[in-house]
Design a protein around this motif. Structure first.
Motif, PDB file in Angstrom:
ATOM      1  N   ASP A 111      34.553  82.536  -7.086  1.00  0.00           N
ATOM      2  CA  ASP A 111      33.708  82.011  -6.017  1.00  0.00           C
ATOM      3  C   ASP A 111      33.914  82.902  -4.787  1.00  0.00           C
ATOM      4  O   ASP A 111      35.054  83.069  -4.331  1.00  0.00           O
ATOM      5  CB  ASP A 111      34.121  80.570  -5.728  1.00  0.00           C
ATOM      6  CG  ASP A 111      33.264  79.889  -4.677  1.00  0.00           C
ATOM      7  OD1 ASP A 111      32.636  80.597  -3.860  1.00  0.00           O
ATOM      8  OD2 ASP A 111      33.245  78.648  -4.651  1.00  0.00           O
ATOM      9  N   TYR A 117      40.406  83.390   4.392  1.00  0.00           N
ATOM     10  CA  TYR A 117      40.173  84.848   4.444  1.00  0.00           C
ATOM     11  C   TYR A 117      40.564  85.384   5.823  1.00  0.00           C
ATOM     12  O   TYR A 117      41.255  86.402   5.940  1.00  0.00           O
ATOM     13  CB  TYR A 117      38.703  85.142   4.147  1.00  0.00           C
ATOM     14  CG  TYR A 117      38.290  86.583   4.404  1.00  0.00           C
ATOM     15  CD1 TYR A 117      38.298  87.519   3.379  1.00  0.00           C
ATOM     16  CD2 TYR A 117      37.903  87.014   5.681  1.00  0.00           C
ATOM     17  CE1 TYR A 117      37.933  88.838   3.604  1.00  0.00           C
ATOM     18  CE2 TYR A 117      37.546  88.326   5.912  1.00  0.00           C
ATOM     19  CZ  TYR A 117      37.556  89.233   4.878  1.00  0.00           C
ATOM     20  OH  TYR A 117      37.205  90.543   5.117  1.00  0.00           O
ATOM     21  N   LEU A 143      35.287  76.903   6.319  1.00  0.00           N
ATOM     22  CA  LEU A 143      34.248  77.838   5.880  1.00  0.00           C
ATOM     23  C   LEU A 143      33.571  78.435   7.105  1.00  0.00           C
ATOM     24  O   LEU A 143      33.318  77.729   8.080  1.00  0.00           O
ATOM     25  CB  LEU A 143      33.204  77.143   5.006  1.00  0.00           C
ATOM     26  CG  LEU A 143      33.641  76.678   3.606  1.00  0.00           C
ATOM     27  CD1 LEU A 143      32.518  75.869   2.962  1.00  0.00           C
ATOM     28  CD2 LEU A 143      34.006  77.859   2.716  1.00  0.00           C
ATOM     29  N   ALA A 177      28.948  81.826   2.757  1.00  0.00           N
ATOM     30  CA  ALA A 177      30.155  81.109   3.164  1.00  0.00           C
ATOM     31  C   ALA A 177      31.409  81.895   2.795  1.00  0.00           C
ATOM     32  O   ALA A 177      31.610  82.263   1.638  1.00  0.00           O
ATOM     33  CB  ALA A 177      30.189  79.734   2.510  1.00  0.00           C
ATOM     34  N   VAL A 178      32.230  82.139   3.801  1.00  0.00           N
ATOM     35  CA  VAL A 178      33.513  82.819   3.605  1.00  0.00           C
ATOM     36  C   VAL A 178      34.610  81.806   3.930  1.00  0.00           C
ATOM     37  O   VAL A 178      34.559  81.130   4.962  1.00  0.00           O
ATOM     38  CB  VAL A 178      33.639  84.061   4.519  1.00  0.00           C
ATOM     39  CG1 VAL A 178      35.003  84.727   4.350  1.00  0.00           C
ATOM     40  CG2 VAL A 178      32.513  85.052   4.232  1.00  0.00           C
ATOM     41  N   GLY A 179      35.596  81.705   3.063  1.00  0.00           N
ATOM     42  CA  GLY A 179      36.667  80.746   3.277  1.00  0.00           C
ATOM     43  C   GLY A 179      37.473  81.053   4.531  1.00  0.00           C
ATOM     44  O   GLY A 179      37.771  82.220   4.836  1.00  0.00           O
ATOM     45  N   SER A 193      33.524  82.411  -1.769  1.00  0.00           N
ATOM     46  CA  SER A 193      34.164  81.742  -0.641  1.00  0.00           C
ATOM     47  C   SER A 193      35.688  81.685  -0.787  1.00  0.00           C
ATOM     48  O   SER A 193      36.394  81.397   0.175  1.00  0.00           O
ATOM     49  CB  SER A 193      33.616  80.319  -0.474  1.00  0.00           C
ATOM     50  OG  SER A 193      34.015  79.494  -1.545  1.00  0.00           O
ATOM     51  N   ARG A 194      36.193  81.967  -1.990  1.00  0.00           N
ATOM     52  CA  ARG A 194      37.643  81.964  -2.217  1.00  0.00           C
ATOM     53  C   ARG A 194      38.241  83.371  -2.203  1.00  0.00           C
ATOM     54  O   ARG A 194      39.445  83.540  -2.381  1.00  0.00           O
ATOM     55  CB  ARG A 194      37.960  81.281  -3.544  1.00  0.00           C
ATOM     56  CG  ARG A 194      37.540  79.815  -3.567  1.00  0.00           C
ATOM     57  CD  ARG A 194      37.965  79.126  -4.839  1.00  0.00           C
ATOM     58  NE  ARG A 194      37.572  77.717  -4.813  1.00  0.00           N
ATOM     59  CZ  ARG A 194      37.853  76.850  -5.776  1.00  0.00           C
ATOM     60  NH1 ARG A 194      38.533  77.241  -6.846  1.00  0.00           N
ATOM     61  NH2 ARG A 194      37.458  75.590  -5.681  1.00  0.00           N
ATOM     62  N   ASP A 235      39.668  86.893  -0.774  1.00  0.00           N
ATOM     63  CA  ASP A 235      40.360  87.410   0.407  1.00  0.00           C
ATOM     64  C   ASP A 235      40.974  88.750   0.043  1.00  0.00           C
ATOM     65  O   ASP A 235      40.953  89.153  -1.124  1.00  0.00           O
ATOM     66  CB  ASP A 235      41.414  86.425   0.930  1.00  0.00           C
ATOM     67  CG  ASP A 235      42.475  86.080  -0.095  1.00  0.00           C
ATOM     68  OD1 ASP A 235      43.219  86.992  -0.497  1.00  0.00           O
ATOM     69  OD2 ASP A 235      42.572  84.894  -0.492  1.00  0.00           O
ATOM     70  N   HIS A 245      31.228  91.744   0.019  1.00  0.00           N
ATOM     71  CA  HIS A 245      29.947  91.222  -0.464  1.00  0.00           C
ATOM     72  C   HIS A 245      29.132  92.286  -1.211  1.00  0.00           C
ATOM     73  O   HIS A 245      27.919  92.195  -1.296  1.00  0.00           O
ATOM     74  CB  HIS A 245      29.102  90.645   0.688  1.00  0.00           C
ATOM     75  CG  HIS A 245      28.086  89.649   0.206  1.00  0.00           C
ATOM     76  ND1 HIS A 245      26.728  89.871   0.264  1.00  0.00           N
ATOM     77  CD2 HIS A 245      28.250  88.421  -0.352  1.00  0.00           C
ATOM     78  CE1 HIS A 245      26.090  88.823  -0.233  1.00  0.00           C
ATOM     79  NE2 HIS A 245      26.990  87.931  -0.617  1.00  0.00           N
ATOM     80  N   ASP A 290      30.099  80.620   7.959  1.00  0.00           N
ATOM     81  CA  ASP A 290      28.840  81.131   7.423  1.00  0.00           C
ATOM     82  C   ASP A 290      28.574  82.502   8.036  1.00  0.00           C
ATOM     83  O   ASP A 290      28.244  82.619   9.215  1.00  0.00           O
ATOM     84  CB  ASP A 290      27.699  80.163   7.740  1.00  0.00           C
ATOM     85  CG  ASP A 290      26.407  80.549   7.050  1.00  0.00           C
ATOM     86  OD1 ASP A 290      26.460  81.309   6.070  1.00  0.00           O
ATOM     87  OD2 ASP A 290      25.332  80.097   7.496  1.00  0.00           O
TER      88      ASP A 290
END
Length: 250
Positions: free
Chosen positions: A75, A174, A161, A169-171, A77-78, A80, A36, A163
């Motif tokens: 994104d 991951y 997801l 939001a992390v997939g 959230s995608r 890894d 992040h 949070d």
């Protein structure tokens, strides 16, 4: 300073290239930021501080934003660790194509340290030197335990997801990938000079993570600083940065 766009599978990765002004080929350090984070445009950022010293010491620097971070496409959230390795391989490919680059060196902080280390293992015949700053190899243990930055989830039934406080939001993929990452096994293939720097005041990643790199890699020195936190800030910040810069400007 030169703005760069590097394409990886249709995604535009944004980067900054900084070089000494003498017009000669130089070693190049590719920097990898953490979870992040971004490449650090603020002159006071860790990456800017290191970059200035490296360039002054005759070494070029290429910083970039991983997919889903900063000014790069994607994104969050995608994201890894595996597709961040793919990002770094694309950046490495660009560096290898440049006539103004001699040796290629990697520096990674936190999750970027995991990515840099594994990529150095994959490209052990290409990378010259490696620096890991508070490498977050504990992300595998955290994923197995079902925790990320204080957020808990069921590690046996990971939601699509998660949070994560302070990140968003992390997939779920991951964490599924993180549970099975061969972090140390792959990184240990790099037999060149390596340096792991960690703060004993790090409350995010235990310094044991860096000690393990020292135990599993063929030529990895480990330096722990009592007055250093996970962000490489604190009373030992300047000393830690000086050590990393000296190691990378040999």
């Amino acid at each position: 300073m030169m703005e760069l766009e590097i394409i990886r599978d249709g995604l535009r990765l944004h980067g900054l290239l900084e070089r000494p002004d003498d017009g000669r080929p130089h070693p190049l350090v590719i920097m990898c930021h953490g979870f992040h984070g971004d490449l650090g445009r603020d002159p006071a950022s860790l990456y800017s501080r290191i970059a200035r010293r490296l360039v002054a010491g005759g070494v070029g620097v290429l910083r970039f934003d991983f997919n889903g971070h900063g000014r790069s496409d994607g994104d969050f959230s995608r994201m890894d660790v595996c597709n961040e390795i793919e990002d770094l391989i694309a950046v490495l490919r660009h560096a290898r194509s440049r006539a103004d680059v001699t040796d290629i060196r990697l520096l990674g902080h936190s999750q970027g340290g995991v990515v840099a280390g594994m990529t150095a293992g994959l490209y052990h015949d290409v990378i010259d030197r490696l620096v890991l700053l508070a490498p977050a190899a504990a992300l595998k243990d955290d994923a197995l335990a079902g925790v990320c930055m204080g957020r808990r989830y069921d590690p046996a039934h990971i939601p699509d997801l998660v949070d994560v406080p302070g990140a968003g939001a992390v997939g779920g993929h991951y964490f599924r990938i993180a549970q099975l990452l061969p972090i140390h096994e792959v990184t240990a293939r790099f037999a060149g000079p390596a340096l792991a720097i960690h703060g004993e005041a790090d409350t995010v990643v235990d310094p044991a993570a860096s000690r393990r790199y020292g135990e599993t890699m063929p030529d990895c020195a480990v330096r722990l600083f009592p007055g250093l936190d996970h962000g490489i800030e604190g009373e030992d910040s300047e000393a830690a940065i000086d050590l990393a810069v000296r190691f990378l400007t040999v």
